[in-house]
Design an enzyme around this catalytic site. Structure first.
Site, PDB file in Angstrom:
ATOM      1  N   GLU A 268       0.820  -1.203   0.000  1.00  0.00           N
ATOM      2  CA  GLU A 268       0.000   0.000   0.000  1.00  0.00           C
ATOM      3  C   GLU A 268       0.862   1.265   0.000  1.00  0.00           C
ATOM      4  O   GLU A 268       0.480   2.293  -0.570  1.00  0.00           O
ATOM      5  CB  GLU A 268      -0.960  -0.016   1.183  1.00  0.00           C
ATOM      6  CG  GLU A 268      -1.996  -1.123   1.034  1.00  0.00           C
ATOM      7  CD  GLU A 268      -3.134  -1.015   2.027  1.00  0.00           C
ATOM      8  OE1 GLU A 268      -3.100  -0.117   2.899  1.00  0.00           O
ATOM      9  OE2 GLU A 268      -4.055  -1.833   1.919  1.00  0.00           O
ATOM     10  N   TRP A 271       1.421   1.628  -3.469  1.00  0.00           N
ATOM     11  CA  TRP A 271       0.269   2.199  -4.172  1.00  0.00           C
ATOM     12  C   TRP A 271       0.345   3.725  -4.180  1.00  0.00           C
ATOM     13  O   TRP A 271      -0.043   4.376  -5.156  1.00  0.00           O
ATOM     14  CB  TRP A 271      -1.026   1.736  -3.499  1.00  0.00           C
ATOM     15  CG  TRP A 271      -2.281   2.248  -4.149  1.00  0.00           C
ATOM     16  CD1 TRP A 271      -2.941   3.396  -3.845  1.00  0.00           C
ATOM     17  CD2 TRP A 271      -3.020   1.638  -5.219  1.00  0.00           C
ATOM     18  NE1 TRP A 271      -4.062   3.544  -4.644  1.00  0.00           N
ATOM     19  CE2 TRP A 271      -4.132   2.474  -5.494  1.00  0.00           C
ATOM     20  CE3 TRP A 271      -2.856   0.462  -5.948  1.00  0.00           C
ATOM     21  CZ2 TRP A 271      -5.070   2.167  -6.488  1.00  0.00           C
ATOM     22  CZ3 TRP A 271      -3.795   0.156  -6.941  1.00  0.00           C
ATOM     23  CH2 TRP A 271      -4.870   1.002  -7.187  1.00  0.00           C
ATOM     24  N   TRP A 299     -25.083   9.666 -15.279  1.00  0.00           N
ATOM     25  CA  TRP A 299     -25.082  10.004 -13.859  1.00  0.00           C
ATOM     26  C   TRP A 299     -26.351  10.784 -13.503  1.00  0.00           C
ATOM     27  O   TRP A 299     -26.870  11.557 -14.310  1.00  0.00           O
ATOM     28  CB  TRP A 299     -23.872  10.860 -13.500  1.00  0.00           C
ATOM     29  CG  TRP A 299     -22.540  10.241 -13.752  1.00  0.00           C
ATOM     30  CD1 TRP A 299     -21.624  10.609 -14.697  1.00  0.00           C
ATOM     31  CD2 TRP A 299     -21.947   9.149 -13.043  1.00  0.00           C
ATOM     32  NE1 TRP A 299     -20.514   9.822 -14.624  1.00  0.00           N
ATOM     33  CE2 TRP A 299     -20.675   8.914 -13.618  1.00  0.00           C
ATOM     34  CE3 TRP A 299     -22.360   8.346 -11.980  1.00  0.00           C
ATOM     35  CZ2 TRP A 299     -19.810   7.913 -13.171  1.00  0.00           C
ATOM     36  CZ3 TRP A 299     -21.504   7.350 -11.533  1.00  0.00           C
ATOM     37  CH2 TRP A 299     -20.259   7.137 -12.114  1.00  0.00           C
ATOM     38  N   ASN A 339      -9.897   2.617   5.852  1.00  0.00           N
ATOM     39  CA  ASN A 339      -9.693   2.360   4.418  1.00  0.00           C
ATOM     40  C   ASN A 339     -10.752   1.445   3.816  1.00  0.00           C
ATOM     41  O   ASN A 339     -11.222   1.668   2.692  1.00  0.00           O
ATOM     42  CB  ASN A 339      -8.288   1.798   4.166  1.00  0.00           C
ATOM     43  CG  ASN A 339      -8.087   0.402   4.733  1.00  0.00           C
ATOM     44  OD1 ASN A 339      -8.438   0.140   5.879  1.00  0.00           O
ATOM     45  ND2 ASN A 339      -7.535  -0.498   3.949  1.00  0.00           N
ATOM     46  N   TRP A 357     -18.499  10.150  -9.658  1.00  0.00           N
ATOM     47  CA  TRP A 357     -17.391   9.957  -8.718  1.00  0.00           C
ATOM     48  C   TRP A 357     -16.680  11.275  -8.405  1.00  0.00           C
ATOM     49  O   TRP A 357     -16.118  11.444  -7.318  1.00  0.00           O
ATOM     50  CB  TRP A 357     -16.381   8.948  -9.270  1.00  0.00           C
ATOM     51  CG  TRP A 357     -15.680   9.341 -10.538  1.00  0.00           C
ATOM     52  CD1 TRP A 357     -16.055   9.042 -11.821  1.00  0.00           C
ATOM     53  CD2 TRP A 357     -14.464  10.109 -10.661  1.00  0.00           C
ATOM     54  NE1 TRP A 357     -15.166   9.577 -12.729  1.00  0.00           N
ATOM     55  CE2 TRP A 357     -14.177  10.226 -12.045  1.00  0.00           C
ATOM     56  CE3 TRP A 357     -13.606  10.699  -9.738  1.00  0.00           C
ATOM     57  CZ2 TRP A 357     -13.064  10.919 -12.523  1.00  0.00           C
ATOM     58  CZ3 TRP A 357     -12.487  11.397 -10.214  1.00  0.00           C
ATOM     59  CH2 TRP A 357     -12.232  11.488 -11.593  1.00  0.00           C
ATOM     60  N   TRP A 380     -10.700   6.945  -6.275  1.00  0.00           N
ATOM     61  CA  TRP A 380     -12.073   7.144  -6.734  1.00  0.00           C
ATOM     62  C   TRP A 380     -12.287   6.536  -8.120  1.00  0.00           C
ATOM     63  O   TRP A 380     -13.315   5.898  -8.380  1.00  0.00           O
ATOM     64  CB  TRP A 380     -12.429   8.635  -6.726  1.00  0.00           C
ATOM     65  CG  TRP A 380     -12.917   9.076  -5.378  1.00  0.00           C
ATOM     66  CD1 TRP A 380     -12.183   9.647  -4.379  1.00  0.00           C
ATOM     67  CD2 TRP A 380     -14.254   8.954  -4.874  1.00  0.00           C
ATOM     68  NE1 TRP A 380     -12.978   9.886  -3.282  1.00  0.00           N
ATOM     69  CE2 TRP A 380     -14.249   9.485  -3.560  1.00  0.00           C
ATOM     70  CE3 TRP A 380     -15.441   8.464  -5.392  1.00  0.00           C
ATOM     71  CZ2 TRP A 380     -15.397   9.518  -2.761  1.00  0.00           C
ATOM     72  CZ3 TRP A 380     -16.599   8.507  -4.607  1.00  0.00           C
ATOM     73  CH2 TRP A 380     -16.565   9.026  -3.308  1.00  0.00           C
TER      74      TRP A 380
END
Length: 461
Positions: A268, A271, A299, A339, A357, A380
């Site tokens: 992570e 990441w 949307w 998380n 989003w 996201w």
């Protein structure tokens, strides 16, 4: 040979390559510039500004203890630094590289302005495990998918050992004038909504070190504990890493030999590097779908009062889905969210409510103390299925199942106190029960799933 050190998201003295390089040459003028003009709509959100106030105050104290000062100025960074160079007669500027598009633009503008006077801008690495853009495929191109990126990054690890903070810093013959941080208005006053942040966090380099010390005891169990919201299993280092109060190299070297499932945590940390590599390739990742097909996605728009009401209910933690509501209330109170719950709450907004989003990304940008452009945008878009490396849109998280699976009862009791009296079997889904003050579901899960799948079907070729 006085040098200016330009601090941004690197508010530390230990393992700070720009500070170390400047200090080797002579007197140092540490500078932080509050620049709201260069980022424009990406100026720091309210929670980040709260953190910044306290982090800068701690950095100023740490510098004073070493015989130095922190100079505060406000305005466009490149112009302000160029003016400060002329004012102080400094021979150059040292700074750490930053990769947000506005900071890349500021670095270019500053380098151009300094070149006209023959003074250098020296940019150093140190905010990531490896310099973004340096981890390349066999053909020499940057990675867009996390897993092969991580495999390649690991081959370059460990990062260089972290260097200690300097014991003393040489001061210039005279100091330039500095703003007072109290005059910047970074803290909320009317109302003061930061009580939960003060109770939760200790911004600054010492706070980062203390947080790392606490996590060392938990790191070996990270792979199992990180998904359990009711358990203190995450590191909570994200805001400290975002503001650069601790270097990723320091974290890596402290934890790499912890054993157990610590490799999951190190992945992570990787990441975070991956997200910076993505925005380096696609600077507009925070506002543009990486998959163009989603540009036509239907949307539900917030100019519809019903949609606006749904969005407000999500922000306030009043959706009728306890795990989502607990997360959103934790975010509002503390500037942070667990998380696993972040994924659930984000998925709910996108797929249950069919709200773009980008609306959620903007809310997180304003309310998270760890609001990082790269990580926020990449996460996201991963959840929405719009990213270059992302979950498939048709994989729709079931919040009630997730809540039960990851034993979130204690977490819900903490953040949704009106449900505290329910049993573990009831608290994940109180549908059919009358609980004073708690709303009914905005939409049934099955109906939401069918609506989301139909919307996705409409953009398929």
């Amino acid at each position: 040979m006085t040098r200016i050190v330009w601090f941004r998201r690197d508010l530390r003295l230990a393992d700070q390559a720009a500070l170390a390089a400047a200090a080797r040459q002579g007197p140092v003028i540490p500078v932080y510039i509050l620049d709201d003009e260069t980022p424009r709509h990406r100026r720091m959100g309210a929670a980040s500004r709260w953190w910044l106030h306290h982090s800068l105050s701690r950095l100023a104290g740490d510098l004073a203890a070493r015989g130095s000062r922190l100079i505060l100025r406000r305005g466009p960074a490149a112009e302000t630094l160029a003016a400060l160079m002329a004012e102080t007669g400094a021979t150059g500027i040292d700074a750490l590289h930053h990769y947000e598009p506005w900071w890349l633009n500021a670095e270019k503008a500053l380098a151009k302005a300094l070149a006209e006077t023959g003074t250098p801008l020296a940019l150093h690495h140190g905010n990531y495990l490896a310099p973004p853009g340096s981890i390349l495929t066999g053909s020499g191109s940057p990675y867009r998918i996390y897993t092969p990126f991580w495999r390649a990054l690991v081959q370059t690890m460990p990062p260089p050992p972290p260097r200690p903070a300097p014991e003393r810093l040489a001061a210039p013959d005279s100091w330039p004038a500095s703003d007072r941080i109290e005059d910047w208005g970074l803290l909320p006053t009317a109302p003061d909504w930061a009580g939960g942040l003060r109770a939760t966090w200790q911004p600054g380099e010492a706070g980062a070190a203390a947080r790392l010390d606490s996590f060392v005891r938990l790191a070996a169990r990270y792979g199992e504990a990180r998904n359990l919201p009711s358990v203190e299993g995450t590191s909570r280092l994200s805001p400290h890493l975002h503001f650069g109060e601790i270097s990723p190299a320091t974290v890596w070297h402290r934890l790499a030999d912890a054993g157990g499932s610590v490799d999951t945590f190190l992945g992570e940390l990787g990441w975070r590097d991956y997200a910076q590599n993505v925005i380096l390739q696609m600077p507009e990742y925070g506002r543009r779908n990486a998959r163009p097909a989603f540009d036509a996605f239907p949307w539900r728009m917030r100019d519809d009062p019903a949609v606006a009401a749904d969005f407000t209910a999500w922000t306030k933690g009043m959706t009728g889905y306890p795990i989502v509501d607990a997360g959103m209330r934790q975010l509002w109170a503390t500037g942070w969210m667990h998380n696993r719950v972040r994924m659930i709450a984000a998925s709910f907004l996108i797929k249950h409510l069919l709200i773009d989003w980008r609306e959620g990304e903007a809310w997180f940008w304003d309310t998270l103390v760890d609001a990082d452009y790269g990580s926020n945008a990449v996460n996201w878009q991963w959840t929405a299925g719009t990213g270059v490396d992302s979950n498939m849109f048709v994989r729709i998280m079931a919040p009630l199942t997730q809540s039960d699976k990851f034993d979130a009862a204690g977490y819900i009791r903490q953040w949704v106190p009106e449900l505290a009296g329910l049993s573990d079997s009831q608290i994940h889904d109180p549908a059919g029960l009358f609980v004073r003050g708690y709303p009914r579901k905005l939409i049934d899960h099955r109906a939401a799933r069918e609506r989301a799948l139909a919307a996705h079907e409409s953009i398929k070729p």
